[in-house]
Structure formats: C-alpha cells, structure tokens
Design a protein around this motif. Structure first.
Motif, PDB file in Angstrom:
ATOM      1  N   PHE A 127       0.843  -1.207   0.000  1.00 54.42           N
ATOM      2  CA  PHE A 127       0.000   0.000   0.000  1.00 54.42           C
ATOM      3  C   PHE A 127       0.876   1.254   0.000  1.00 54.42           C
ATOM      4  O   PHE A 127       0.611   2.208  -0.757  1.00 54.42           O
ATOM      5  CB  PHE A 127      -0.924  -0.007   1.226  1.00 54.42           C
ATOM      6  CG  PHE A 127      -1.878   1.156   1.267  1.00 54.42           C
ATOM      7  CD1 PHE A 127      -3.151   1.061   0.709  1.00 54.42           C
ATOM      8  CD2 PHE A 127      -1.517   2.363   1.856  1.00 54.42           C
ATOM      9  CE1 PHE A 127      -4.028   2.134   0.728  1.00 54.42           C
ATOM     10  CE2 PHE A 127      -2.391   3.441   1.884  1.00 54.42           C
ATOM     11  CZ  PHE A 127      -3.653   3.327   1.321  1.00 54.42           C
ATOM     12  N   LEU A 128       1.905   1.283   0.839  1.00 53.70           N
ATOM     13  CA  LEU A 128       2.764   2.464   0.916  1.00 53.70           C
ATOM     14  C   LEU A 128       3.431   2.729  -0.419  1.00 53.70           C
ATOM     15  O   LEU A 128       3.507   3.884  -0.870  1.00 53.70           O
ATOM     16  CB  LEU A 128       3.816   2.277   2.014  1.00 53.70           C
ATOM     17  CG  LEU A 128       3.308   2.131   3.446  1.00 53.70           C
ATOM     18  CD1 LEU A 128       4.472   1.930   4.412  1.00 53.70           C
ATOM     19  CD2 LEU A 128       2.491   3.349   3.865  1.00 53.70           C
ATOM     20  N   ASP A 129       3.914   1.679  -1.072  1.00 51.66           N
ATOM     21  CA  ASP A 129       4.578   1.853  -2.365  1.00 51.66           C
ATOM     22  C   ASP A 129       3.632   2.423  -3.416  1.00 51.66           C
ATOM     23  O   ASP A 129       4.058   3.153  -4.317  1.00 51.66           O
ATOM     24  CB  ASP A 129       5.128   0.505  -2.846  1.00 51.66           C
ATOM     25  CG  ASP A 129       6.288   0.008  -1.994  1.00 51.66           C
ATOM     26  OD1 ASP A 129       6.858   0.820  -1.237  1.00 51.66           O
ATOM     27  OD2 ASP A 129       6.601  -1.193  -2.062  1.00 51.66           O
ATOM     28  N   ALA A 168       4.017   6.748   1.788  1.00 55.55           N
ATOM     29  CA  ALA A 168       3.550   7.155   3.124  1.00 55.55           C
ATOM     30  C   ALA A 168       2.081   6.802   3.288  1.00 55.55           C
ATOM     31  O   ALA A 168       1.328   6.711   2.314  1.00 55.55           O
ATOM     32  CB  ALA A 168       3.761   8.650   3.344  1.00 55.55           C
ATOM     33  N   GLY A 169       1.671   6.597   4.541  1.00 51.92           N
ATOM     34  CA  GLY A 169       0.273   6.314   4.839  1.00 51.92           C
ATOM     35  C   GLY A 169      -0.031   6.592   6.294  1.00 51.92           C
ATOM     36  O   GLY A 169       0.877   6.813   7.106  1.00 51.92           O
ATOM     37  N   VAL A 170      -1.304   6.592   6.607  1.00 55.86           N
ATOM     38  CA  VAL A 170      -1.748   6.762   7.988  1.00 55.86           C
ATOM     39  C   VAL A 170      -2.256   5.415   8.470  1.00 55.86           C
ATOM     40  O   VAL A 170      -3.222   4.881   7.928  1.00 55.86           O
ATOM     41  CB  VAL A 170      -2.861   7.825   8.104  1.00 55.86           C
ATOM     42  CG1 VAL A 170      -3.306   7.971   9.555  1.00 55.86           C
ATOM     43  CG2 VAL A 170      -2.376   9.161   7.558  1.00 55.86           C
ATOM     44  N   ARG A 216      -0.954   6.560  13.481  1.00 56.77           N
ATOM     45  CA  ARG A 216       0.485   6.733  13.279  1.00 56.77           C
ATOM     46  C   ARG A 216       0.752   6.938  11.784  1.00 56.77           C
ATOM     47  O   ARG A 216       0.268   6.177  10.953  1.00 56.77           O
ATOM     48  CB  ARG A 216       1.217   5.490  13.776  1.00 56.77           C
ATOM     49  CG  ARG A 216       2.719   5.505  13.632  1.00 56.77           C
ATOM     50  CD  ARG A 216       3.324   4.160  14.042  1.00 56.77           C
ATOM     51  NE  ARG A 216       3.174   3.896  15.463  1.00 56.77           N
ATOM     52  CZ  ARG A 216       3.614   2.772  16.053  1.00 56.77           C
ATOM     53  NH1 ARG A 216       4.185   1.821  15.334  1.00 56.77           N
ATOM     54  NH2 ARG A 216       3.458   2.599  17.350  1.00 56.77           N
ATOM     55  N   VAL A 217       1.523   7.968  11.440  1.00 55.22           N
ATOM     56  CA  VAL A 217       1.986   8.151  10.066  1.00 55.22           C
ATOM     57  C   VAL A 217       3.221   7.274   9.882  1.00 55.22           C
ATOM     58  O   VAL A 217       4.164   7.337  10.676  1.00 55.22           O
ATOM     59  CB  VAL A 217       2.323   9.624   9.780  1.00 55.22           C
ATOM     60  CG1 VAL A 217       2.919   9.769   8.383  1.00 55.22           C
ATOM     61  CG2 VAL A 217       1.075  10.494   9.915  1.00 55.22           C
ATOM     62  N   GLU A 227      -4.477   6.563   2.781  1.00 53.09           N
ATOM     63  CA  GLU A 227      -3.558   7.496   2.130  1.00 53.09           C
ATOM     64  C   GLU A 227      -3.335   8.710   3.026  1.00 53.09           C
ATOM     65  O   GLU A 227      -4.208   9.108   3.811  1.00 53.09           O
ATOM     66  CB  GLU A 227      -4.116   7.946   0.787  1.00 53.09           C
ATOM     67  CG  GLU A 227      -5.391   8.769   0.886  1.00 53.09           C
ATOM     68  CD  GLU A 227      -5.815   9.382  -0.431  1.00 53.09           C
ATOM     69  OE1 GLU A 227      -4.966  10.027  -1.084  1.00 53.09           O
ATOM     70  OE2 GLU A 227      -6.984   9.212  -0.798  1.00 53.09           O
ATOM     71  N   LEU A 228      -2.167   9.282   2.929  1.00 51.23           N
ATOM     72  CA  LEU A 228      -1.858  10.509   3.647  1.00 51.23           C
ATOM     73  C   LEU A 228      -2.447  11.667   2.847  1.00 51.23           C
ATOM     74  O   LEU A 228      -1.922  12.061   1.808  1.00 51.23           O
ATOM     75  CB  LEU A 228      -0.345  10.660   3.797  1.00 51.23           C
ATOM     76  CG  LEU A 228       0.166  11.811   4.655  1.00 51.23           C
ATOM     77  CD1 LEU A 228      -0.362  11.706   6.088  1.00 51.23           C
ATOM     78  CD2 LEU A 228       1.692  11.828   4.652  1.00 51.23           C
TER      79      LEU A 228
END
Length: 394
Positions: free
Chosen positions: A145-147, A152-154, A168-169, A196-197
């Motif tokens: 998911f981050l990739d 980045a993600g929450v 947490r980020v 998603e951030l």
C-alpha cells in the motif's frame, strides 16, 4: 403585600412519570447532559466506571460497562439506554435489546463507530468520499500500500483509538511491527487500517442529531484545530464554508445518519482537501468535542439535542446565537491547584467567557475543560479565547 408571581407546589400536580434515561459511561459528556436533563425534567442516571468520575453527580451506579450482569442490573430501572462513549461490547448491547430496553444508538449503528475497518467498508458501500484505504494483515501488505501511495500512509488500529491514540503516520512497514504484534496477541483479527496521507487544507466537522423515526437536524459545519493530535479549538461556523463545502458536509452527514440508522447526536470529522474535495475522516455516535461550542453558541446544545433524540422528542433549533463562537479546550490545566483556583482572575478579566470544568485532575495533555466565547470578529474572538485558555495553564 402581593406576591402574584409566587408559585405554589402541590405534590398532587407533579408529573407522575418521568422518562428515565440511563447513560453508560461517567465521563464529561455524561456530566454535560445533566443541565439539559434538569431543564427537560428528564431523569438521567449514569453508570460510571469508577468513583469520582466527571459525571459522579449523576451516577446511580458504579461498575464495569463490559460486565453483562452489571449493565443489565443498571438497565432495569431506566426506559432508554444511551452512551458517553462507544466501547460497550456488542454482546452486552444485544442482551440489552433482548430484554426490551430501548438502546440509542442501537447495536447495529454502534458497530460502525466501534470498528474503523467496518466503518470504512460501510462508507464505501454508501458511496461516500473517503481517503483511499486498505485492510492490512502483515508488514508485506502494508508495504504494498505504501509503495502505491507515495511511500507514506496513515496507520490506525481498528478499535479503541481516540485523540491521536491508535494513529500513526508511517513511511515504512518496519515502523508498524509492534502494532502487528500487538493486534495478533490481542486475539483480534490481526488487521490494521491504512489510509492514504491526505493533502488537506483544514479539518472540518459536521454535527447532527436524528430521532428513531428519521427526523434530523444539523448544526453549521465547523473548523477544528488540532494540537499534537488532540482538538484544541473549534471555530463555529467554519470560515468561508458557505455554499459547496457546507452542502457537501451536510449531504455526507445525512447519508450516514439514514444509512446507519443512527439515533442521537453524532459527529462526522472531515478533511477539506487542497483540490476542493470533502472526505470523511472519522465519525462518532455521541455528543462530540467538536460540538461543545453549541452549549453557548446555539439555540439548542448538542447535549439537550441528544436527550431529545433518544427520548424521541421533537428536535430543537440549531441556529447559532452569535456570528462567531470559538471553543478552546483546556489541555493539561494548572501545574498546581485546580481550575477553580483560577476562576477569580479569569472571570474578572473575561466576564463574558463561559467556563466548562470537567472536574478532572490536571495532567499534561488531558482535556480538563473548555471555554466558549462569542462575538462578531473571528480573529479577535479567537485571540481572546486563546488568552483565556492560557490563564488556566502553568
């Protein structure tokens, strides 16, 4: 001498049945229902977790809200059950319904406030706008998911998080190893929620109330200002929120209220994004910090409205009493003494300030009270509200 305005009390003329509302949870939200209950001649009884809780003044019982026998015993003497928080286990809620006690909001609605993964899935089912999200069961799934979302993600724990806790980020799956271990050991599903951030310009909230039959009412959308993950200020109404933003926020809230069958006051926390969208962040099915401004800034407060809704009484007007209301949380409180020790200075310097004290011991970062201030100019009202809050610190 004539006393034409004097009123005699005749016990035979006293109303014989007073609706008894049981509130599970003894926090500040239950405490702030008390004045409205007195005005409406409703008998509010509280099941508090511990002696000395903020709502001790209305506590008729002290016990564990997770214990079935404790909750059923408490419920025997009330007509309606409602809540100071959303943490009562589903089996306990189901048992309440099975005994014939009215529960507002009901278990099927509370389910979504208790589990963020279920809420995200329901929001998607209802076609409501949210950040992109996924349920992840491993570090590898999280990294995928981050990739796919800029690295980045929450990350959120599905249950129990509030005021910045359980959020947490992350920019690497390695940053979540402890959480995956903790949820696995808890006997829960072992899943976490990742979103998603979001690139947002500000955070908003929309508060509403709904009766069992579907009548609903909504307050103006407000802007919430966070400090270290905790709400510090609320600006009501949100600046520059007329038109499309306000309409979209209310559309979302109405769809949630009807889609989930909510009864009582609820809050929808929202992001306004840099590209003009309004996305759902979180929601709560109870009176909410973003609605504390209504105590002094609205014709009907969120606490009165909640009691009206769960008692199935007509809802009150939500019109603001002033052009601007600023609510400032008192976070932490004085290093020595109590909030009450600061009253003389604050009241003398700011006689128009409305102080709401939760009767909690001061502690760094803890919400121990809030103040409401009204006026016509946002910046001046906000500046004064911050000054008042500062008088309760240090």
């Amino acid at each position: 001498m004539s006393f034409e305005c004097a009123e005699e009390h005749n016990p035979s003329e006293t109303e014989t049945h007073v609706l008894k509302i049981g509130v599970i949870g003894g926090g500040q939200l239950a405490r702030m229902m008390m004045p409205a209950a007195i005005n409406l001649a409703l008998d509010v009884r509280v099941l508090a977790e511990t002696p000395g809780s903020p709502a001790e003044i209305g506590a008729s019982a002290v016990g564990d809200y997770r214990d079935l026998d404790t909750v059923l015993t408490f419920a025997r003497d009330v007509d309606v059950i409602t809540f100071d928080h959303e943490h009562v286990p589903q089996p306990v809620l189901a048992a309440l319904v099975a005994t014939g006690v009215r529960v507002h909001p009901g278990p099927q609605a509370l389910l979504y406030a208790q589990d963020k993964l279920l809420m995200r899935a329901k929001l998607s089912e209802l076609g409501l706008p949210t950040p992109e999200w996924a349920e992840v069961r491993s570090a590898a799934e999280l990294q995928v998911f981050l990739d796919a979302h800029g690295g980045a993600g929450v990350l959120k724990t599905p249950r129990g998080g509030y005021d910045g806790k359980g959020v947490r980020v992350v920019r690497s799956s390695a940053e979540a190893t402890d959480w995956f271990t903790a949820v696995a050991e808890s006997g829960d599903t072992g899943s976490l929620l990742v979103e998603e951030l979001v690139d947002f310009t500000r955070e908003l909230a929309l508060l509403g109330a709904r009766r069992p039959g579907g009548e609903s009412a909504y307050w103006p959308v407000v802007e919430t200002i966070q400090r270290y993950g905790v709400c510090a200020e609320v600006l009501a109404p949100a600046p520059n929120s007329d038109g499309a933003v306000a309409a979209e926020a209310e559309r979302i809230a109405r769809a949630l209220a009807d889609g989930l069958g909510i009864t009582g006051v609820f809050a929808v926390e929202l992001f306004e994004t840099t590209d003009g969208r309004v996305l759902v962040n979180e929601m709560a099915m109870r009176p909410h910090n973003s609605g504390h401004w209504t105590q002094d800034g609205s014709i009907t407060s969120q606490f009165e409205q909640h009691l009206r809704a769960v008692a199935d009484l007509p809802l009150g007007a939500t019109t603001p009493r002033a052009p601007i209301t600023v609510m400032a949380n008192i976070l932490g409180g004085p290093l020595e003494g109590t909030l009450g020790d600061r009253y003389p200075q604050v009241m003398a310097e700011f006689p128009d300030a409305k102080i709401h004290n939760y009767n909690k011991a001061p502690r760094p970062g803890r919400k121990v009270g809030h103040i409401n201030l009204t006026g016509a100019d946002l910046e001046s009202v906000r500046e004064r509200a911050r000054a008042i809050e500062s008088r309760f610190q240090g």
